[in-house]
Design a protein around this motif. Sequence first.
Motif, mmCIF file in Angstrom:
data_model
loop_
_atom_site.group_PDB
_atom_site.id
_atom_site.type_symbol
_atom_site.label_atom_id
_atom_site.label_comp_id
_atom_site.label_asym_id
_atom_site.label_seq_id
_atom_site.Cartn_x
_atom_site.Cartn_y
_atom_site.Cartn_z
ATOM 1 N N GLU A 467 0.879 -1.078 0.028
ATOM 2 C CA GLU A 467 -0.138 0.173 0.019
ATOM 3 C C GLU A 467 0.756 1.446 -0.295
ATOM 4 N N GLU A 468 2.243 1.590 0.637
ATOM 5 C CA GLU A 468 2.717 2.658 1.088
ATOM 6 C C GLU A 468 3.359 3.238 0.225
ATOM 7 N N GLU A 469 4.265 2.080 -0.515
ATOM 8 C CA GLU A 469 5.364 2.214 -1.974
ATOM 9 C C GLU A 469 5.122 1.884 -2.841
ATOM 10 N N GLY A 470 3.938 1.229 -3.006
ATOM 11 C CA GLY A 470 3.119 0.753 -4.607
ATOM 12 C C GLY A 470 3.805 -0.069 -5.298
ATOM 13 N N VAL A 471 4.473 -1.522 -4.380
ATOM 14 C CA VAL A 471 5.144 -2.136 -4.943
ATOM 15 C C VAL A 471 4.129 -3.259 -4.974
ATOM 16 N N SER A 472 4.762 -4.310 -6.074
ATOM 17 C CA SER A 472 3.871 -5.998 -5.907
ATOM 18 C C SER A 472 3.616 -6.788 -4.550
ATOM 19 N N PHE A 473 3.673 -8.068 -3.950
ATOM 20 C CA PHE A 473 3.204 -8.626 -3.252
ATOM 21 C C PHE A 473 4.570 -9.225 -2.680
ATOM 22 N N HIS A 474 5.029 -9.967 -3.995
ATOM 23 C CA HIS A 474 5.938 -10.341 -3.811
ATOM 24 C C HIS A 474 7.287 -9.309 -3.574
ATOM 25 N N ASN A 475 8.019 -7.954 -3.910
ATOM 26 C CA ASN A 475 8.365 -7.279 -3.771
ATOM 27 C C ASN A 475 8.280 -6.750 -2.925
ATOM 28 N N ALA A 476 7.261 -6.964 -2.141
ATOM 29 C CA ALA A 476 7.225 -6.679 -0.435
ATOM 30 C C ALA A 476 7.848 -7.614 0.381
ATOM 31 N N VAL A 477 7.498 -9.307 -0.229
ATOM 32 C CA VAL A 477 7.537 -10.261 0.865
ATOM 33 C C VAL A 477 9.169 -9.989 1.011
ATOM 34 N N SER A 478 9.880 -9.908 -0.426
ATOM 35 C CA SER A 478 11.443 -9.896 0.056
ATOM 36 C C SER A 478 11.747 -8.425 0.850
ATOM 37 N N ARG A 479 10.879 -7.646 0.294
ATOM 38 C CA ARG A 479 11.839 -6.236 1.724
ATOM 39 C C ARG A 479 10.996 -6.550 3.295
ATOM 40 N N VAL A 480 10.232 -7.108 3.835
ATOM 41 C CA VAL A 480 9.669 -7.565 4.825
ATOM 42 C C VAL A 480 10.143 -8.809 5.443
ATOM 43 N N SER A 481 10.545 -10.231 4.504
ATOM 44 C CA SER A 481 10.670 -11.006 5.064
ATOM 45 C C SER A 481 12.313 -10.888 5.646
ATOM 46 N N ARG A 482 13.525 -10.024 5.160
ATOM 47 C CA ARG A 482 14.542 -9.924 5.692
ATOM 48 C C ARG A 482 14.757 -9.151 6.886
#
Length: 898
Positions: A467-482
């Motif tokens: 929602e906040e960064e306008g990225v795809s689900f898979h990109n968001a997962v990559s950033r959050v999972s770390r």
Amino acid sequence: MTLDGNKETIKEIGSNILRGLASDVLAVEESAKLAAGGGKSAETLMNVVALIAKRFQTDVCSAYLLEPDRANLVLAATVGLRRECIGTLRMAVHEGLTGLVAEQVSPVSVEHVRTHPRFKYFKASGEDNLQSFLGVPLIERGVLQGVLVIQTVETRVFREDEIRMLTEAATEVAPIVSEARTLDRFIAPVQERLWSLARNLWWSWDHDSSSIFLDLDPLRWKQVNHNPVALLADFPLAKLEGRATELALHSRINYAYRRLREYLEADRTWGARHAGVLRPRPVAYFSAEFGLHESLPIYSGGLGVLAGDHIKSASDLGIPLVGVGLFYGRGYFRQRLDQNGWQQEEYLTTDVSQMPMEPAIGKNGAPVVVQVDTISGCLRAKVWRVEVGRRDLFLLDSNLEGNAPGDRELTSTLYGGDRRNRIRQELLLGVGGLRALRAMGITPSVLHLNEGHSAFAVLEAVRLRVEEEGVSFHNAVSRVSREVVFTTHTPVPAGHDRFDAALLEEHLGLIREELGLSQESFLGLGRENPNNGEEDFCMTVLALRLSRRANAVSALHGEVSRAMWSGLTPGKQEDEVPIGHITNGVHVPSWLAPQMFRLYDRHLGTGWHEHSSEARIWEGIENVDDGELWETHLNLKSQLLEFVRRRAVRQAERRSESSEILQRLGRVLSPDTLTIGFARRFATYKRAHLILSDIENLASMVNDPKRPVQFVFAGKAHPKDEPGKRMLQQIAMLMRDPKFSDKFVFIEDYDINVGRHFVQGVDVWLNNPRRPLEASGTSGQKVVLNGGLNLSVPDGWWAEAYDGMNGFAIGTGRTHSNADVHDARDGEDLHRTLREEVIPLYYERDRDGLPRGWIKRMKRTIRTLGWRFNADRMVTDYTLKCYVPAAGGTSSDMRVTW
């Protein structure tokens, strides 16, 4: 300068106040009533607010004192608000209407308070129904000293002459407030400081502080289950002052309060040196239960106690971390056994006003309420804040107006209800928990999931990135999972929550849509085989898939977990599965007996506990005189036996047992007899009944006239665990068998208090799970600190702790695919080890009557294990190996990529 040294000054000021107030605010006869407090600022101010409330015909009159930092106000005296809030209700000068008076240094009059933009709700104060407000500043010699407030239930417009009269009253009251502040003395020093101690759970691991509450009223202290908030609520101010004077407690209270302030304000901590990157964005530690103390019953067993020890050590170390959990209004069940030894469950409602909690306040200055929408409706929860030393614990509570009746009960009991109830609890914990933090302005840099119950928090974090960064689900997962750390705690399949597709869609369907995922793709996140449409959604699988760092809780558990979840990494060998381990530890100050603490103070050096995770600190135990260590242990053992007898008699009285049985129970157990303890959940894999595998041999051991053995048991079976209940019944009924009645005692209602007595007083701690199903276990680690020896299957933590001389092992760790064969072997090994090693060593005495060989093992267990299986070591491991790297705070990290 002390207040006692200036009584004449106070008395003179008090007299001046009386004369001034008599002029046109109070009648002459009313002012005479104030004379009784002529030399006591607390009583004078209480009388003043009472008479002002009467004169102005208001429901409330309160005086707030500006604290020395001139940034905060504290309630100093009140009529109409809850008296226990005196000294504990604080607000910044930029908060609320009272703060507005201080900020503007001018009167504030409001007819409808809830419509005012500066209104702030303080639920603990009891101001729920108040409508109108008039506050005026307390000014002495041109300097703001505090605020005087009157409030009413009925709406009221205060006239100009009333504002003038209250301002004049404030002018007369200000000198005594100024004097109290000048003397660095709070209005009600004993009450204020005791309430400050009671409201922060730091007291629960500070022996000096907890002993103050015990001494105030020993009987009541036990009746309220060692709850200082409930204890102080029974003490009127005058009685409290009298009791403190009678017992000469003032200096102890002041000392404890000063130490608390120093602890809270310290900035040169381990965390400040090693985890500064976490300060602006702390770790958010999610757990379905927190076992902090018996007076806050929101835990069931080891997982919760581990979480409680984790947050306490994070506090001691100064690691920026907040806890997120659920508030269970009825807690976990109270356990009672009937005449046949069968477990009965009873749920009691917790009185929130008697808990050390306050509403969590959001960025908007109002109590935090979170909402989670589902396809079938919305779930809402209020949020409580609990102070745990330097750290905060936030608890979500669904008992909120606006929720459906069933949802109001959603968080009422721990691990209660069906699958639908469980997923709704976990939705509130994960999604609601993260939303609560955001509402308070807390943006965590790391999400630590303590078991899979809170894994939905990661989905919410991913949704926010989308929602906040306008990225795809898979990109968001990559950033959050770390930024996610996941700790798995059980190799038992039943310990991993699973939900069917319909439940997932009902509760997570809206979030799934926001993530832009199909239903099958979403379900695949929680399936070991994403393409298996028949497989239920597993919270542990979700957590493992969405976390960069995952760990088991012991070395052996790490091996088991990698094998258990190898299907998630096809093509990799088991050793390559990305699950490491950080072995559990226990919070030393919480579990160490005061007597042992003092012994360590003498021999390990002042401040040893601040470095208890360092091996060198424990070397000094070898210099302790054998006799001193043994006498300290015998004293603790005697306390345990007295505790067991009292509890046994009390539970027999409840069952209306005969006077003969009561007399016998009052004499059971001998301080001269080898005492073995077992206290934990009665899950079947923990095999509490393994000692009964050879009942005749057991009878001969316990009744040996020269070398007898006795057992104390405690523990609860899950209400739906029938095999566990039958196992418990089998143990409990030995108390009625003539061959065992004086040597086997089962104590009902296992909790932190029972566990504390057991681990501090037993000679031997028995632990015999079916290897390798004990992930870690921590109860035996608490025994280590107090000089007890472990007799355990080499499973969990004991598999990496036992060195052949620091306790006893049951067998060699061999297992068998047939559970019956496995249990039979371990039963034989248990009896053999008792008969050939434990019993002979305990009863081998020298001419001084000391078991030198036994004491040698006591010292070795303390020296080799005290530093390793320690929550400070555990939390520093998490910080250096998980939190700081997850937050991007490492100075170097070289990867081999070619």
